[in-house]
Design a protein around this motif. Structure first.
Motif, PDB file in Angstrom:
ATOM      1  N   GLY A 112      22.695  70.021  21.612  1.00  0.00           N
ATOM      2  CA  GLY A 112      23.119  69.470  21.421  1.00  0.00           C
ATOM      3  C   GLY A 112      20.866  69.471  19.997  1.00  0.00           C
ATOM      4  O   GLY A 112      20.215  70.060  21.163  1.00  0.00           O
ATOM      5  N   ASP A 113      20.784  69.381  19.164  1.00  0.00           N
ATOM      6  CA  ASP A 113      19.958  69.313  18.929  1.00  0.00           C
ATOM      7  C   ASP A 113      18.995  67.792  19.141  1.00  0.00           C
ATOM      8  O   ASP A 113      19.326  67.093  19.493  1.00  0.00           O
ATOM      9  CB  ASP A 113      20.014  68.362  16.780  1.00  0.00           C
ATOM     10  CG  ASP A 113      20.193  69.498  15.988  1.00  0.00           C
ATOM     11  OD1 ASP A 113      20.512  71.097  16.128  1.00  0.00           O
ATOM     12  OD2 ASP A 113      21.753  69.762  15.629  1.00  0.00           O
ATOM     13  N   ASP A 114      16.851  68.069  19.128  1.00  0.00           N
ATOM     14  CA  ASP A 114      16.840  67.437  19.576  1.00  0.00           C
ATOM     15  C   ASP A 114      16.577  66.243  18.729  1.00  0.00           C
ATOM     16  O   ASP A 114      17.265  66.076  17.704  1.00  0.00           O
ATOM     17  CB  ASP A 114      15.471  68.596  19.693  1.00  0.00           C
ATOM     18  CG  ASP A 114      14.183  67.103  20.527  1.00  0.00           C
ATOM     19  OD1 ASP A 114      14.231  67.520  21.529  1.00  0.00           O
ATOM     20  OD2 ASP A 114      13.491  66.261  19.762  1.00  0.00           O
ATOM     21  N   VAL A 115      16.181  64.956  19.067  1.00  0.00           N
ATOM     22  CA  VAL A 115      16.330  63.712  18.605  1.00  0.00           C
ATOM     23  C   VAL A 115      15.302  63.575  17.237  1.00  0.00           C
ATOM     24  O   VAL A 115      15.759  62.716  15.975  1.00  0.00           O
ATOM     25  CB  VAL A 115      16.117  62.404  19.820  1.00  0.00           C
ATOM     26  CG1 VAL A 115      17.302  62.662  20.697  1.00  0.00           C
ATOM     27  CG2 VAL A 115      14.768  62.860  20.100  1.00  0.00           C
ATOM     28  N   THR A 116      14.524  64.503  17.439  1.00  0.00           N
ATOM     29  CA  THR A 116      13.460  64.495  16.014  1.00  0.00           C
ATOM     30  C   THR A 116      13.507  65.282  15.289  1.00  0.00           C
ATOM     31  O   THR A 116      13.516  64.845  13.399  1.00  0.00           O
ATOM     32  CB  THR A 116      12.444  65.551  16.911  1.00  0.00           C
ATOM     33  OG1 THR A 116      12.668  66.422  17.184  1.00  0.00           O
ATOM     34  CG2 THR A 116      11.471  64.773  18.173  1.00  0.00           C
ATOM     35  N   ALA A 117      15.038  65.511  15.613  1.00  0.00           N
ATOM     36  CA  ALA A 117      16.046  65.923  13.790  1.00  0.00           C
ATOM     37  C   ALA A 117      17.061  64.830  13.379  1.00  0.00           C
ATOM     38  O   ALA A 117      16.962  65.573  12.319  1.00  0.00           O
ATOM     39  CB  ALA A 117      16.746  67.381  14.569  1.00  0.00           C
ATOM     40  N   GLY A 118      16.786  63.891  13.680  1.00  0.00           N
ATOM     41  CA  GLY A 118      17.761  62.791  13.643  1.00  0.00           C
ATOM     42  C   GLY A 118      16.573  62.064  12.709  1.00  0.00           C
ATOM     43  O   GLY A 118      15.504  61.837  12.244  1.00  0.00           O
ATOM     44  N   ASP A 119      17.024  60.325  12.319  1.00  0.00           N
ATOM     45  CA  ASP A 119      16.408  59.283  12.344  1.00  0.00           C
ATOM     46  C   ASP A 119      16.498  58.231  12.860  1.00  0.00           C
ATOM     47  O   ASP A 119      15.804  57.571  12.423  1.00  0.00           O
ATOM     48  CB  ASP A 119      18.114  59.251  10.525  1.00  0.00           C
ATOM     49  CG  ASP A 119      19.178  58.664  11.435  1.00  0.00           C
ATOM     50  OD1 ASP A 119      18.913  58.881  12.162  1.00  0.00           O
ATOM     51  OD2 ASP A 119      19.874  57.933  10.033  1.00  0.00           O
ATOM     52  N   GLU A 120      16.711  58.429  14.408  1.00  0.00           N
ATOM     53  CA  GLU A 120      16.502  58.320  14.943  1.00  0.00           C
ATOM     54  C   GLU A 120      15.141  58.078  16.323  1.00  0.00           C
ATOM     55  O   GLU A 120      15.492  59.231  17.037  1.00  0.00           O
ATOM     56  CB  GLU A 120      17.691  57.255  15.365  1.00  0.00           C
ATOM     57  CG  GLU A 120      18.633  56.138  14.766  1.00  0.00           C
ATOM     58  CD  GLU A 120      18.799  55.165  15.456  1.00  0.00           C
ATOM     59  OE1 GLU A 120      19.018  54.397  16.011  1.00  0.00           O
ATOM     60  OE2 GLU A 120      20.333  55.271  14.106  1.00  0.00           O
ATOM     61  N   PRO A 121      14.407  58.534  15.403  1.00  0.00           N
ATOM     62  CA  PRO A 121      13.539  60.256  16.791  1.00  0.00           C
ATOM     63  C   PRO A 121      12.968  59.627  17.688  1.00  0.00           C
ATOM     64  O   PRO A 121      11.955  59.996  18.506  1.00  0.00           O
ATOM     65  CB  PRO A 121      12.474  60.810  16.114  1.00  0.00           C
ATOM     66  CG  PRO A 121      12.106  59.310  14.942  1.00  0.00           C
ATOM     67  CD  PRO A 121      13.012  59.352  14.608  1.00  0.00           C
TER      68      PRO A 121
END
Length: 312
Positions: free
Chosen positions: A106-115
């Protein structure tokens, strides 16, 4: 045995696709996303919070796909769940007759809109494959029995375009040893990287042990290609390819031509078991690509035995 497993076992050319994310709208929202290419694909990925953005859960979407008569591949990432939750998701999938599971870290959460979301990563993709293999043999990680054991067809992803390049086949072999039967390769625009990976995959015996499915991405505009190059980790789009599409009289058509060329190149490589198609065009781009490359519809492939390239 799932339709995907059957196609791989028979050596037929496999076509899978990525379902655009679903947030609401019920079964019809799911149907309208795969309807344009339904006749061509063997199975469709129900994605798991892709790029660390929350969407309807992969198990819910996979169940919807199955209810609608489309074979699901349920993605499962380690970013958002510990091993208990991962076991529960796979057992739940088995309860509904969902056999195809694609295991990702899975991508790290920093890649998304809820880092600010908390990362889990209790397991990685290789350990998740091992967990799936254990469940398929009727045992939870604790040793507790699962009876009857679910029949699972496990897969994962691999990225031929990301360094260290000389480690990618060895890493893929680790996934095979953990239980992977198919690998959907990350989208790539540098054809020499995929060619080198496939050559080593054939030489090492990887291609004989697992179905390798290079991914092809269909986009509408050169801007989308530039966004992928600048913002999607692990993917490089050559500047000359972006410029070619920008200079074209019809940039959207030229982007489609690029996808067709990449798909045609990928399917010609020895060791390739099929292709995985990802379209952000919200129309029949996947069907159009298959028609352009004269890939028969799924029913025709099943009857004719339309096959993958043979490594020599």
């Amino acid at each position: 045995m799932s339709r995907l497993e059957n196609a791989v076992a028979a050596g037929r050319f496999v076509v899978t696709a990525e379902l655009l994310t679903v947030n609401a709208g019920g079964l019809e929202a799911v149907r309208e996303r795969f309807a344009p290419y339904e006749d061509w694909v063997d199975a469709v990925n129900a994605t798991d919070n892709t790029s660390a953005h929350a969407h309807a859960s992969p198990l819910a979407v996979a169940i919807a796909l199955k209810q609608l008569g489309m074979e699901p591949i349920m993605q499962l990432t380690c970013r958002d769940r510990n091993r208990l939750a991962l076991e529960a998701e796979i057992a739940g999938a088995g309860l509904h007759g969902i056999e195809n599971i694609c295991c990702l870290t899975g991508d790290d959460v920093t890649a998304g809109d809820e880092p600010e979301a908390r990362r889990v990563f209790d397991l990685d993709s290789i350990q998740l494959l091992a967990l799936g293999s254990s469940l398929a043999q009727g045992t939870y990680l604790s040793g507790r029995k699962l009876d009857p054991a679910p029949h699972l067809f496990l897969g994962a992803v691999e990225n031929p375009d990301a360094p260290p390049y000389d480690y990618r086949v060895a890493r893929a072999l680790k996934k095979v040893r953990a239980g992977a039967r198919f690998l959907q390769l990350q989208v790539g625009f540098e054809t020499h990287r995929l060619a080198a990976f496939m050559k080593e995959a054939v030489a090492s015996g990887l291609a004989d042990q697992v179905a390798l499915l290079p991914s092809i991405c269909l986009v509408r505009s050169p801007g989308a290609l530039r966004y992928i190059d600048e913002h999607v980790p692990g993917i490089t789009v050559p500047p000359e390819l972006i410029e070619r599409c920008e200079r074209a009289a019809d940039p959207e058509h030229e982007c489609f031509e690029v996808a067709c060329e990449l798909a045609d190149r990928a399917r010609s490589l020895p060791g390739t078991a099929g292709i995985h198609l990802i379209s952000f065009r919200r129309e029949a781009g996947i069907a159009g690509l298959c028609e352009r490359l004269q890939i028969p519809r799924r029913a025709e492939r099943e009857l004719s035995g339309y096959r993958r390239p043979v490594a020599v």
